[in-house]
Design an enzyme around this catalytic site. Structure first.
Site, PDB file in Angstrom:
ATOM      1  N   GLY A 170       0.842  -1.179   0.000  1.00  0.00           N
ATOM      2  CA  GLY A 170       0.000   0.000   0.000  1.00  0.00           C
ATOM      3  C   GLY A 170       0.875   1.225   0.000  1.00  0.00           C
ATOM      4  O   GLY A 170       2.083   1.151  -0.246  1.00  0.00           O
ATOM      5  N   VAL A 202      -3.037 -14.683   6.677  1.00  0.00           N
ATOM      6  CA  VAL A 202      -4.441 -14.908   6.329  1.00  0.00           C
ATOM      7  C   VAL A 202      -4.536 -14.981   4.812  1.00  0.00           C
ATOM      8  O   VAL A 202      -4.210 -14.024   4.112  1.00  0.00           O
ATOM      9  CB  VAL A 202      -5.341 -13.778   6.861  1.00  0.00           C
ATOM     10  CG1 VAL A 202      -6.806 -14.076   6.525  1.00  0.00           C
ATOM     11  CG2 VAL A 202      -5.166 -13.616   8.364  1.00  0.00           C
ATOM     12  N   ASP A 247     -10.426   2.368   9.819  1.00  0.00           N
ATOM     13  CA  ASP A 247     -10.322   2.142   8.378  1.00  0.00           C
ATOM     14  C   ASP A 247     -11.039   0.858   7.984  1.00  0.00           C
ATOM     15  O   ASP A 247     -10.516   0.045   7.219  1.00  0.00           O
ATOM     16  CB  ASP A 247      -8.853   2.098   7.951  1.00  0.00           C
ATOM     17  CG  ASP A 247      -8.684   2.309   6.441  1.00  0.00           C
ATOM     18  OD1 ASP A 247      -9.622   2.843   5.806  1.00  0.00           O
ATOM     19  OD2 ASP A 247      -7.627   1.952   5.900  1.00  0.00           O
ATOM     20  N   PRO A 255     -14.298  -2.989   2.842  1.00  0.00           N
ATOM     21  CA  PRO A 255     -14.209  -4.349   2.292  1.00  0.00           C
ATOM     22  C   PRO A 255     -12.787  -4.783   1.968  1.00  0.00           C
ATOM     23  O   PRO A 255     -12.468  -5.968   2.061  1.00  0.00           O
ATOM     24  CB  PRO A 255     -15.080  -4.273   1.033  1.00  0.00           C
ATOM     25  CG  PRO A 255     -16.081  -3.213   1.330  1.00  0.00           C
ATOM     26  CD  PRO A 255     -15.320  -2.186   2.128  1.00  0.00           C
ATOM     27  N   ASP A 272      -5.430  -4.894   8.982  1.00  0.00           N
ATOM     28  CA  ASP A 272      -4.845  -3.555   8.882  1.00  0.00           C
ATOM     29  C   ASP A 272      -5.272  -2.628  10.018  1.00  0.00           C
ATOM     30  O   ASP A 272      -6.166  -1.791   9.879  1.00  0.00           O
ATOM     31  CB  ASP A 272      -5.169  -2.909   7.539  1.00  0.00           C
ATOM     32  CG  ASP A 272      -4.214  -1.754   7.254  1.00  0.00           C
ATOM     33  OD1 ASP A 272      -3.435  -1.369   8.147  1.00  0.00           O
ATOM     34  OD2 ASP A 272      -4.244  -1.235   6.118  1.00  0.00           O
TER      35      ASP A 272
END
Length: 495
Positions: free
Chosen positions: A27, A110, A153, A156, A171
């Site tokens: 990101g 994950v 934050d 989806p 996150d």
């Protein structure tokens, strides 16, 4: 090589503990790699703080140094939060540190698909699937709010659904503790959160609360039910203005079959006034009442993964085993965050545990209290009522979960060391605690101790005021019934 120009590579050994195997994504401010933990051989995710981002390059040296202070502190705080949160729907922290000047966090890997990709592929979802996702995310968010922490934050893209259908909330990079003294790591003029999921107070740069997450979660739930967000571009005013001023239509307007109670829930979560939004516990309760249960049929059309599968699994059937975490390094807290154990957080945790007990549903709050008993006693002593409340709720949770061996010494310790005074109320409380101890020991076949406790409680109750005597008698009769049942079936030594 400086940290500013360093880029991780396949085969690199991070901090002597994690061998990088493949990049997973990046990101604006972080890189995530798949890695093998050398000590255990398991796959983990390693998240690095990016020091070469375009946003940092655009700043002058002084501004960049100031921004790096904020980013380092926020990254350390994320590690601390992951080390404090304990829920299957939140990745566990395995370790954290610095490698060649780049801070990193190692956590449970994950795998699966993001909720964003899942929604894009399956639009619109069967009602059962939509509610199953939302209900499981609500439980993970409730764990964070219990600490209390606001995610800030929720969207989806930050929910991953694994192959077993279990959603995980990801996150916590901009998550923020809500306890007094938590440091603010957001520069003035910087609006956190993601466009389209920001609460009005986030857009206006006001201090976030747990109800800020509720708004973002409301946007996600709206999209799960309606197949579209509550507000979209190209419909009159801009997206920000619509979140600030416009009331959304109920999701049921766009998708047939959405129950009115879920329409009402979503609209209440999207209220412009944070004070009028429901708490996460209330949201979770409504969703749980509509969530699929054991024995329910698979929804149609089928989806892969199937988020209803964990909910439809028969009670007592274990989920796919999760790897045991290695020893976790102590969380690193930013300035002003050294004390995680504050009374307000513990009181909220106790309130939630009491709610779980009333619903006869041993859950995360009680389990977390069970892990705090020694710490609250060490920090606050034996005379503070809150310490006794923590021990009592932790013991009750263990008893209801069937862990009688762990519950019995807690009840005994409360009676012997945490309950002070010898008035009628204290004598009644000790009697109840000793009946609890006897009940736990009866599970291991200690019949004589249980019979003795029943007789002792009866004698004590005879000398108590009526209201206190009734309470002791109620508990005494429960244990007496269990003893009678055991005597009728002596072969049953473990209930």
């Amino acid at each position: 090589m400086s940290a500013d120009t360093y880029r991780p590579g396949v085969g690199e050994l991070v901090d002597g503990a994690y061998e990088l195997t493949a990049p997973l994504g990046q990101g604006g401010m972080a890189l995530v790699w798949r890695a093998r933990e050398v000590a255990t051989g398991r796959d983990v995710a390693v998240k690095f703080l990016r020091l070469d981002s375009e946003d940092l390059r655009r700043l002058d040296p002084d501004e960049r140094d100031a921004e790096l202070v904020v980013l380092y502190a926020r990254f350390r705080r994320e590690a601390g939060l992951l080390g404090s949160l304990d829920h299957p729907g939140i990745p566990e922290l395995y370790g954290h540190g610095s490698h060649l000047g780049m801070p990193y966090i190692a956590m449970r890997l994950v795998t699966g698909v993001t909720l964003r990709a899942f929604l894009d592929e399956h639009n619109t979802l069967p009602l059962a699937s939509a509610v199953a996702v939302a209900s499981q995310v609500a439980q993970a968010l409730a764990c964070a709010h219990t600490l209390p922490v606001v995610h800030r934050d929720l969207k989806p893209q930050n929910v991953m659904i694994d192959d077993d259908g279990v959603p995980t909330l990801l996150d916590f990079g901009i998550a923020k503790p809500l306890h007094a003294g938590a440091t603010r790591y957001t520069a003035h003029g910087s609006t956190l959160g993601s466009r389209g999921y920001q609460a009005p107070e986030q857009i206006l740069e006001k201090e976030p609360t747990a109800r800020t997450d509720i708004y973002a979660f409301g946007c996600v739930l709206y999209e799960l039910l309606a197949g579209r967000p509550p507000f979209t571009l190209g419909e009159g005013s801009g997206l920000i203005d619509r979140h600030l001023h416009e009331e959304p239509l109920p999701p049921g307007v766009y998708t047939a079959g959405v129950p009115e109670v879920l329409d009402d829930l979503v609209l209440s979560m999207l209220d412009k006034n944070p004070e009028r939004r429901p708490a996460i516990g209330d949201v979770s309760d409504v969703l749980a009442s509509w969530c699929p249960g054991p024995g329910d049929p698979e929804p149609r059309p089928r989806t892969h993964p199937d988020p209803t599968a964990p909910c439809r699994r028969p009670k007592g059937t274990p989920a796919a085993p999760r790897p045991e975490p290695a020893a976790v390094a102590a969380p690193v807290h930013g300035a002003g965050e050294e004390e995680w154990l504050d009374a307000r957080m513990i009181e909220r945790l106790c309130d939630q545990a009491e709610s779980e007990i009333r619903q006869d549903a041993p859950g995360d709050a009680g389990r977390r209290l069970a892990g705090l008993t020694d710490r609250v006693r060490e920090e606050w002593g034996v005379r503070r009522p809150l310490v006794r409340r923590v021990w009592r709720l932790a013991a009750e949770r263990l008893r209801r979960a069937g862990d009688f061996g762990s519950a019995a010494p807690l009840f005994q310790d409360i009676a012997d060391h945490l309950l002070h005074g010898d008035g009628p109320a204290e004598r009644a409380e000790r009697a109840v605690l000793r009946l609890r101890v006897a009940e736990c020991r009866l599970a291991f076949g200690e019949m004589e101790a249980a019979i003795e406790a029943v007789h002792a409680a009866g004698h004590l109750a005879a000398g108590l005021p009526a209201e206190l005597a009734a309470r002791v008698e109620d508990e005494r009769r429960v244990l007496d019934g269990q003893v009678t049942a055991r005597m009728a079936d002596p072969g049953d030594t473990h209930a």
